[in-house]
Design an enzyme around this catalytic site. Structure first.
Site, PDB file in Angstrom:
ATOM      1  N   CYS A  78      -0.955   0.750   2.415  1.00  0.00           N
ATOM      2  CA  CYS A  78      -1.268   1.694   3.471  1.00  0.00           C
ATOM      3  C   CYS A  78      -1.904   2.859   2.753  1.00  0.00           C
ATOM      4  O   CYS A  78      -1.300   3.452   1.868  1.00  0.00           O
ATOM      5  CB  CYS A  78      -0.006   2.152   4.200  1.00  0.00           C
ATOM      6  SG  CYS A  78      -0.362   3.328   5.510  1.00  0.00           S
ATOM      7  N   CYS A  82       1.781   9.523   5.886  1.00  0.00           N
ATOM      8  CA  CYS A  82       2.716  10.220   6.747  1.00  0.00           C
ATOM      9  C   CYS A  82       3.786  10.778   5.812  1.00  0.00           C
ATOM     10  O   CYS A  82       4.377  10.023   5.042  1.00  0.00           O
ATOM     11  CB  CYS A  82       3.341   9.268   7.752  1.00  0.00           C
ATOM     12  SG  CYS A  82       2.087   8.367   8.663  1.00  0.00           S
ATOM     13  N   CYS A  85       7.274   8.958   5.387  1.00  0.00           N
ATOM     14  CA  CYS A  85       7.405   7.491   5.399  1.00  0.00           C
ATOM     15  C   CYS A  85       8.247   6.941   4.260  1.00  0.00           C
ATOM     16  O   CYS A  85       8.112   7.331   3.107  1.00  0.00           O
ATOM     17  CB  CYS A  85       6.036   6.837   5.364  1.00  0.00           C
ATOM     18  SG  CYS A  85       6.134   5.054   5.493  1.00  0.00           S
TER      19      CYS A  85
HETATM   20  C1  LIG Z   1       6.842   2.110   7.926  1.00  0.00           C
HETATM   21  S1  LIG Z   1       5.945   2.015   9.431  1.00  0.00           S
HETATM   22  C2  LIG Z   1       4.937   0.587   9.204  1.00  0.00           C
HETATM   23  C3  LIG Z   1       3.972   0.288  10.347  1.00  0.00           C
HETATM   24  C4  LIG Z   1       2.778   1.218  10.536  1.00  0.00           C
HETATM   25  N1  LIG Z   1       2.131   1.599   9.338  1.00  0.00           N
HETATM   26  C5  LIG Z   1       3.206   2.425  11.336  1.00  0.00           C
HETATM   27  O1  LIG Z   1       3.035   3.558  10.858  1.00  0.00           O
HETATM   28  O2  LIG Z   1       3.652   2.193  12.455  1.00  0.00           O
HETATM   29  C6  LIG Z   1       7.160   1.384  10.592  1.00  0.00           C
HETATM   30  C7  LIG Z   1       7.863   2.430  11.414  1.00  0.00           C
HETATM   31  O3  LIG Z   1       8.740   3.153  10.579  1.00  0.00           O
HETATM   32  C8  LIG Z   1       8.690   4.517  10.935  1.00  0.00           C
HETATM   33  N2  LIG Z   1       9.135   5.360   9.819  1.00  0.00           N
HETATM   34  C9  LIG Z   1       8.497   5.614   8.674  1.00  0.00           C
HETATM   35  N3  LIG Z   1       9.178   6.469   7.901  1.00  0.00           N
HETATM   36  C10 LIG Z   1      10.318   6.781   8.573  1.00  0.00           C
HETATM   37  C11 LIG Z   1      11.434   7.625   8.289  1.00  0.00           C
HETATM   38  N4  LIG Z   1      11.528   8.334   7.165  1.00  0.00           N
HETATM   39  N5  LIG Z   1      12.429   7.693   9.204  1.00  0.00           N
HETATM   40  C12 LIG Z   1      12.353   6.980  10.349  1.00  0.00           C
HETATM   41  N6  LIG Z   1      11.323   6.162  10.666  1.00  0.00           N
HETATM   42  C13 LIG Z   1      10.308   6.069   9.795  1.00  0.00           C
HETATM   43  C14 LIG Z   1       7.225   4.702  11.293  1.00  0.00           C
HETATM   44  O4  LIG Z   1       6.972   5.851  12.062  1.00  0.00           O
HETATM   45  C15 LIG Z   1       6.920   3.455  12.045  1.00  0.00           C
HETATM   46  O5  LIG Z   1       7.206   3.570  13.428  1.00  0.00           O
HETATM   47  C1  LIG Z   2      -3.053   4.427   9.735  1.00  0.00           C
HETATM   48  O1  LIG Z   2      -3.135   3.713   8.523  1.00  0.00           O
HETATM   49  C2  LIG Z   2      -4.437   3.556   8.020  1.00  0.00           C
HETATM   50  C3  LIG Z   2      -4.355   2.652   6.813  1.00  0.00           C
HETATM   51  O2  LIG Z   2      -3.514   3.136   5.839  1.00  0.00           O
HETATM   52  C4  LIG Z   2      -5.070   4.934   7.747  1.00  0.00           C
HETATM   53  O3  LIG Z   2      -6.385   4.796   7.253  1.00  0.00           O
HETATM   54  C5  LIG Z   2      -5.059   5.735   9.062  1.00  0.00           C
HETATM   55  O4  LIG Z   2      -5.610   7.003   8.841  1.00  0.00           O
HETATM   56  C6  LIG Z   2      -3.654   5.829   9.623  1.00  0.00           C
HETATM   57  N1  LIG Z   2      -3.681   6.502  10.918  1.00  0.00           N
HETATM   58  C7  LIG Z   2      -2.631   7.068  11.506  1.00  0.00           C
HETATM   59  C8  LIG Z   2      -2.898   7.728  12.807  1.00  0.00           C
HETATM   60  O5  LIG Z   2      -1.502   7.037  11.059  1.00  0.00           O
HETATM   61  S1  SF4 Z   3       4.415   5.394   8.669  1.00  0.00           S
HETATM   62 FE1  SF4 Z   3       4.161   4.785   6.541  1.00  0.00          FE
HETATM   63  S2  SF4 Z   3       3.314   2.750   6.631  1.00  0.00           S
HETATM   64 FE2  SF4 Z   3       2.990   3.681   8.678  1.00  0.00          FE
HETATM   65  S3  SF4 Z   3       0.954   4.677   8.558  1.00  0.00           S
HETATM   66 FE3  SF4 Z   3       2.447   6.195   7.933  1.00  0.00          FE
HETATM   67  S4  SF4 Z   3       2.510   6.052   5.688  1.00  0.00           S
HETATM   68 FE4  SF4 Z   3       1.591   4.160   6.453  1.00  0.00          FE
END
Ligand SMILES: C[S@@+](CC[C@H](N)C(=O)[O-])C[C@H]1O[C@@H](n2cnc3c(N)ncnc32)[C@H](O)[C@@H]1O
Ligand SMILES: *[C@@H]1O[C@H](CO)[C@@H](O)[C@H](O)[C@H]1NC(C)=O
Ligand code: SF4
Ligand SMILES: *[C@@H]1O[C@H](CO)[C@@H](O)[C@H](O)[C@H]1NC(C)=O
Length: 350
Positions: A78, A82, A85
């Site tokens: 990714c 965020c 994350c």
């Molecule tokens: C790790 S992301 C992977 C999928 C995708 N990249 C996304 O952002 O939805 C899966 C879910 O975990 C949540 N998540 C990530 N970090 C977190 C945290 N520290 N506490 C709770 N949820 C989290 C994200 O917002 C997302 O809904």
């Molecule tokens: C979602 O993930 C992609 C790939 O990492 C990134 O380029 C994009 O900016 C992200 N967008 C959001 C809204 O989280």
């Molecule tokens: S929540 Fe994590 S895995 Fe999902 S877009 Fe954000 S950084 Fe990437």
């Protein structure tokens, strides 16, 4: 006479069902698939979360402990950041398509009914075609009742829905705020493109291509005072999952972590206040910190505790690779673990 015999047998069945329900008929299973041979780090992982099985008299004990719900993190990749994350991009290894399919087939053969593709960003690899092919395989070949994806939504194109939409039951899009400035602060923004406009576009594609639309939000320092009710009601997802920002040592917290999420963390009380503010949103399902941590930690513990970390289900089979641990059934039901999985069963107004 016959009537009372029938009633007695009904009663027996009922008692049996109750007894079974009281027994710990759940277990959770965590396993991983195959980067063992490459020696890469934890890039591709399957975490299998517990899901209720209908327990009946004929079922053997070991059948009750079959993984029915699987979270497939086929990539940690990714390029996004965020701030909170917990899935840090430690490796970008992705299992080849055929191997991934083989792993899924093994899981299906041992009872998987529900798959959830997550990550990293699942649409990133091969422009979403890798994901699409797995979705197609799970629905058409394995005939799984429920196939779902969790994505940040930024890389989904209408073409994807045309090609693969039929085979997808649920699409969950992460959206933490309806204020672009807040999304910027969180780190979930994408240059000039609006995450919120994009969400509306995806919502209407989901309607058009008959995919159940869900929203996931992580409540943190920057959005905890927001009132999202109006926007959520307008988008009308089948579920709005609300998470409390979670710290995972070694991922988004602690010395060796690639990310520092401490400044995103909110108290239990603040989280409760957010939930109370949104009491009028019927699709809201709160996901407590303890529960998510529990799931993730058991997954990590199990993965790291394995005697031979190179073993994958592709090498040793599901039974061998599975790691058993206890599961709190009441917690699971309380957090809404039981719901309609498959779009075939969903009575939705499309
Ligand atoms: C790790 S992301 C992977 C999928 C995708 N990249 C996304 O952002 O939805 C899966 C879910 O975990 C949540 N998540 C990530 N970090 C977190 C945290 N520290 N506490 C709770 N949820 C989290 C994200 O917002 C997302 O809904
Ligand atoms: C979602 O993930 C992609 C790939 O990492 C990134 O380029 C994009 O900016 C992200 N967008 C959001 C809204 O989280
Ligand atoms: S929540 Fe994590 S895995 Fe999902 S877009 Fe954000 S950084 Fe990437
Ligand atoms: C799928 O897995 C992700 C990541 O583990 C989780 O956040 C999400 O709630 C799950 N979604 C479904 C539909 O089960």
């Amino acid at each position: 006479m016959r009537l009372s015999a029938a009633i007695a047998s009904q009663m027996r069945l009922l008692m049996q069902l109750l007894a079974d329900a009281l027994r710990v008929a759940f277990a959770s299973f965590f396993s991983k698939v195959g980067y063992g041979r490459t020696g890469a780090g934890a890039g591709t992982a399957l975490s299998v979360t517990p899901v209720e099985r209908k327990v009946d008299e004929g079922r053997a004990q070991n059948e009750m402990t079959t993984p029915t719900s699987v979270n497939y993190h086929f990539t940690r990749q990714c390029n996004y950041k965020c701030g909170f994350c917990f899935h840090t991009a430690k490796t970008s290894f992705v299992l080849p398509l055929d191997e991934a399919k083989r792993g899924l087939k093994l899981l299906k053969e041992s009872g998987m009914e529900k798959i959830n593709f997550s990550g990293g960003e699942p649409f990133l690899h091969d422009k979403g075609d890798f994901l699409g092919k797995l979705v197609q395989y799970c629905k058409q070949d394995l005939r799984l009742p429920s196939v779902s994806i969790v994505s940040n939504g930024s890389m989904i194109k209408e073409k994807w829905f045309q090609k693969y939409g039929d085979d997808l039951d649920i699409l969950a899009i992460s959206c933490d705020s309806f204020d672009e400035a807040t999304n910027q602060l969180i780190g979930r923004a994408q240059g000039r493109k609006s995450h919120i406009d994009n969400l509306h576009k995806i919502c209407s594609w989901c309607q058009q291509y008959r995919v159940a639309f869900k929203i996931n939000s992580v409540i943190n320092t920057f959005n905890v005072d927001e009132d999202m009710a109006e926007n959520i009601l307008q988008l009308n997802p089948v579920r709005w999952k609300v998470f409390q920002c979670l710290l995972i040592d070694g991922e988004n917290a602690g010395e060796k972590a690639l990310r520092e999420a401490e400044r995103f963390v909110i108290s239990e009380q603040m989280f409760q206040e957010f939930l109370e503010r949104h009491i009028g949103v019927p699709c809201l399902v709160p996901e407590s910190n303890e529960k998510v941590r529990d799931e993730i930690m058991r997954f990590l513990d199990c993965r790291e505790g394995r005697k031979d970390p190179s073993k994958s289900i592709l090498d040793v089979g599901v039974k061998e690779a599975i790691c058993f641990s206890g599961f709190d059934e009441k917690m699971f039901l309380k957090r809404g673990g039981k719901y309609v999985w498959s779009k075939a069963d969903m009575k939705m107004e499309w």
